[in-house]
Motif scaffolding. Structure first.
Motif, PDB file in Angstrom:
ATOM      1  N   ALA A 214      -8.058   9.059 -17.346  1.00 35.69           N
ATOM      2  CA  ALA A 214      -8.346   7.716 -17.770  1.00 35.69           C
ATOM      3  C   ALA A 214      -7.297   6.578 -17.549  1.00 35.69           C
ATOM      4  N   GLY A 215      -7.702   5.405 -17.169  1.00 35.48           N
ATOM      5  CA  GLY A 215      -6.973   4.224 -16.933  1.00 35.48           C
ATOM      6  C   GLY A 215      -6.922   4.039 -15.432  1.00 35.48           C
ATOM      7  N   TYR A 216      -7.180   5.079 -14.341  1.00 34.72           N
ATOM      8  CA  TYR A 216      -6.751   5.112 -13.073  1.00 34.72           C
ATOM      9  C   TYR A 216      -8.247   4.678 -12.416  1.00 34.72           C
ATOM     10  N   GLN A 217      -9.446   4.339 -13.037  1.00 31.09           N
ATOM     11  CA  GLN A 217     -10.594   4.440 -12.382  1.00 31.09           C
ATOM     12  C   GLN A 217     -10.506   3.464 -11.207  1.00 31.09           C
ATOM     13  N   ALA A 218      -9.910   2.383 -11.168  1.00 32.98           N
ATOM     14  CA  ALA A 218      -9.954   1.584  -9.884  1.00 32.98           C
ATOM     15  C   ALA A 218      -9.222   2.137  -8.818  1.00 32.98           C
ATOM     16  N   SER A 219      -8.510   3.053  -8.916  1.00 34.46           N
ATOM     17  CA  SER A 219      -7.629   3.701  -7.790  1.00 34.46           C
ATOM     18  C   SER A 219      -8.685   4.705  -6.988  1.00 34.46           C
ATOM     19  N   VAL A 220      -9.560   5.210  -7.964  1.00 36.08           N
ATOM     20  CA  VAL A 220     -10.586   6.150  -7.065  1.00 36.08           C
ATOM     21  C   VAL A 220     -11.375   5.538  -5.750  1.00 36.08           C
ATOM     22  N   ASN A 221     -11.790   4.365  -6.212  1.00 35.27           N
ATOM     23  CA  ASN A 221     -12.383   3.776  -4.851  1.00 35.27           C
ATOM     24  C   ASN A 221     -11.443   3.234  -4.052  1.00 35.27           C
ATOM     25  N   ASN A 222     -10.310   2.766  -4.409  1.00 38.55           N
ATOM     26  CA  ASN A 222      -9.379   1.976  -3.396  1.00 38.55           C
ATOM     27  C   ASN A 222      -8.994   3.299  -2.434  1.00 38.55           C
ATOM     28  N   LEU A 223      -8.422   4.632  -3.122  1.00 36.03           N
ATOM     29  CA  LEU A 223      -8.087   5.591  -2.254  1.00 36.03           C
ATOM     30  C   LEU A 223      -9.190   6.148  -1.460  1.00 36.03           C
ATOM     31  N   ALA A 224     -10.368   6.036  -1.585  1.00 36.27           N
ATOM     32  CA  ALA A 224     -11.480   6.373  -0.701  1.00 36.27           C
ATOM     33  C   ALA A 224     -11.516   5.496   0.425  1.00 36.27           C
ATOM     34  N   ARG A 225     -10.808   4.139   0.461  1.00 32.58           N
ATOM     35  CA  ARG A 225     -10.805   3.257   1.425  1.00 32.58           C
ATOM     36  C   ARG A 225      -9.652   3.306   2.362  1.00 32.58           C
ATOM     37  N   VAL A 226      -8.642   4.100   1.932  1.00 29.22           N
ATOM     38  CA  VAL A 226      -7.513   4.139   2.875  1.00 29.22           C
ATOM     39  C   VAL A 226      -7.331   5.687   3.255  1.00 29.22           C
ATOM     40  N   SER A 227      -6.335   5.638   4.098  1.00 30.88           N
ATOM     41  CA  SER A 227      -5.774   7.117   4.647  1.00 30.88           C
ATOM     42  C   SER A 227      -4.456   7.144   5.162  1.00 30.88           C
ATOM     43  N   LEU A 228      -3.729   8.219   5.213  1.00 30.19           N
ATOM     44  CA  LEU A 228      -2.470   8.029   5.743  1.00 30.19           C
ATOM     45  C   LEU A 228      -2.459   7.648   7.122  1.00 30.19           C
ATOM     46  N   SER A 229      -3.431   7.971   7.849  1.00 32.16           N
ATOM     47  CA  SER A 229      -3.784   7.685   9.451  1.00 32.16           C
ATOM     48  C   SER A 229      -3.847   6.151   9.417  1.00 32.16           C
ATOM     49  N   ASP A 231      -2.859   3.650   6.849  1.00 32.36           N
ATOM     50  CA  ASP A 231      -2.122   2.886   6.092  1.00 32.36           C
ATOM     51  C   ASP A 231      -1.147   2.162   6.904  1.00 32.36           C
ATOM     52  N   GLY A 232      -0.776   0.759   6.853  1.00 29.60           N
ATOM     53  CA  GLY A 232       0.113   0.141   7.437  1.00 29.60           C
ATOM     54  C   GLY A 232       1.340   0.593   7.595  1.00 29.60           C
ATOM     55  N   VAL A 233       1.978   1.327   6.643  1.00 33.82           N
ATOM     56  CA  VAL A 233       3.360   1.833   6.787  1.00 33.82           C
ATOM     57  C   VAL A 233       3.493   3.240   7.046  1.00 33.82           C
ATOM     58  N   PHE A 234       2.521   4.201   6.726  1.00 34.76           N
ATOM     59  CA  PHE A 234       2.570   5.664   6.789  1.00 34.76           C
ATOM     60  C   PHE A 234       1.703   6.084   8.243  1.00 34.76           C
ATOM     61  N   ARG A 235       0.997   5.076   9.126  1.00 35.28           N
ATOM     62  CA  ARG A 235       0.158   5.460   9.811  1.00 35.28           C
ATOM     63  C   ARG A 235       0.824   6.083  11.091  1.00 35.28           C
ATOM     64  N   ASP A 236       2.264   5.645  11.417  1.00 35.58           N
ATOM     65  CA  ASP A 236       3.015   5.963  12.461  1.00 35.58           C
ATOM     66  C   ASP A 236       3.883   7.482  12.137  1.00 35.58           C
ATOM     67  N   GLY A 237       3.598   8.146  10.858  1.00 36.03           N
ATOM     68  CA  GLY A 237       4.583   9.040  10.423  1.00 36.03           C
ATOM     69  C   GLY A 237       4.901   9.041   9.199  1.00 36.03           C
ATOM     70  N   TYR A 238       5.140  10.338   8.451  1.00 42.82           N
ATOM     71  CA  TYR A 238       5.483  10.199   7.268  1.00 42.82           C
ATOM     72  C   TYR A 238       6.349  11.297   6.763  1.00 42.82           C
ATOM     73  N   SER A 239       6.442  12.387   7.768  1.00 46.58           N
ATOM     74  CA  SER A 239       7.314  13.477   7.324  1.00 46.58           C
ATOM     75  C   SER A 239       8.670  13.497   6.443  1.00 46.58           C
ATOM     76  N   GLN A 240       9.096  12.326   7.121  1.00 49.47           N
ATOM     77  CA  GLN A 240      10.660  12.263   5.995  1.00 49.47           C
ATOM     78  C   GLN A 240      10.175  11.343   4.495  1.00 49.47           C
ATOM     79  N   GLN A 241       9.051  11.204   4.471  1.00 49.28           N
ATOM     80  CA  GLN A 241       8.690  10.151   3.278  1.00 49.28           C
ATOM     81  C   GLN A 241       7.661  10.902   2.400  1.00 49.28           C
ATOM     82  N   MET A 242       7.046  11.966   2.640  1.00 52.80           N
ATOM     83  CA  MET A 242       6.073  12.570   1.696  1.00 52.80           C
ATOM     84  C   MET A 242       6.737  13.496   0.806  1.00 52.80           C
ATOM     85  N   VAL A 243       6.768  13.359  -0.512  1.00 52.58           N
ATOM     86  CA  VAL A 243       7.360  14.058  -1.609  1.00 52.58           C
ATOM     87  C   VAL A 243       6.836  15.294  -1.772  1.00 52.58           C
TER      88      VAL A 243
END
Length: 261
Positions: A214-229, A231-243
């Protein structure tokens, strides 16, 4: 900025494997054993010096984005009394709201790139959007709030902890937190001497589980429209930044990341 291409997991090579192994050991409190681990892995084909350098690469520099709250773009929360705190869920000072959402405990270990040892006393300023994708101090409806923002100092092991909420996903960006690293609390609270600005990312499967609540409804569609590949920040790599992360929406999540500066 140099990164590995994380989408091809089988081509990351020894450098990634070494960094991942050492990060896990640090999270478990085995930082003292890094030297021995590097020496052992160096027998696989890299010199100890090369292996150590690979394990202690500086975390990539990223944009602070349009809502830093550090005085570089509008208001400055860093100089306000109350910013040094571990629990970021409720505003302090003039604000009084509490950010709703799934609880997130974020453990960071700060290392010095020059020595690959704990950076005792280093201060981290962390900020993120709320469950609705809004940034306190900037977004309509929360301009008087400062939740999901705070500063903590690393202990003698380079470790510090924030309690906050799992951030929402807004249009065009992968779920993330922003952070700045300073050499001390004094420097952080005067917004001077910044060492690094970067961002951390969250795994997709965890994001999907959180955003089904509950409360995250808007995030469902937003997540479906973006990917790590894409994303403007993470698309060139994220191995040191992924928790690395564990938990559940009901019990909350515990995330860990090693930050080398």
């Amino acid at each position: 900025m140099e990164h590995d291409h994380d989408n091809d997991i089988f081509n990351r090579g020894l450098e990634f494997d070494l960094a991942t192994l050492l990060q896990r050991r640090r999270v478990l409190g085995l930082i003292a054993g890094v030297g021995a681990g590097v020496a052992g892995l160096a027998t696989l084909g890299e010199s100890p010096a090369a292996a150590q350098a690979a394990a202690c690469r500086t975390i990539p520099t990223e944009t602070a984005g349009p809502f830093p709250g550090d005085g570089s773009n509008g208001p400055n929360v860093l100089t306000q009394s109350g910013i040094v705190r571990s629990d970021l869920r409720t505003s302090f000072g003039t604000g009084s709201a509490t950010a709703g959402g799934v609880n997130l405990t974020l453990n960071l270990t700060v290392l010095s790139a020059g020595t690959c040892t704990p950076y005792s006393g280093a201060a981290v300023y962390l900020w993120a959007c709320d469950r609705e994708g809004r940034y306190s101090m900037y977004s309509p409806g929360v301009t008087q709030e400062n939740y999901c923002r705070g500063v903590q100092a690393a202990n003698s092991s380079g470790q510090l902890t924030f309690t906050t909420i799992f951030p929402g996903c807004y249009t065009g960006r992968w779920p993330h937190c922003h952070f700045e690293v300073y050499p001390s609390i004094a420097r952080a609270t005067s917004a001077s001497g910044k060492l690094k600005t970067s961002q951390l990312a969250f795994p997709e499967d965890v994001c999907r589980r959180v955003y089904a609540t509950a409360g995250y409804q808007a995030s469902v569609n937003n997540l479906a429209r973006v990917s790590l590949s894409t994303d403007g920040v993470f698309r060139d790599g994220y191995s040191q930044q992924m928790v690395t992360i564990s938990g559940s929406p009901s019990a909350g999540y515990i995330a860990n990341l090693t930050v080398t500066v």
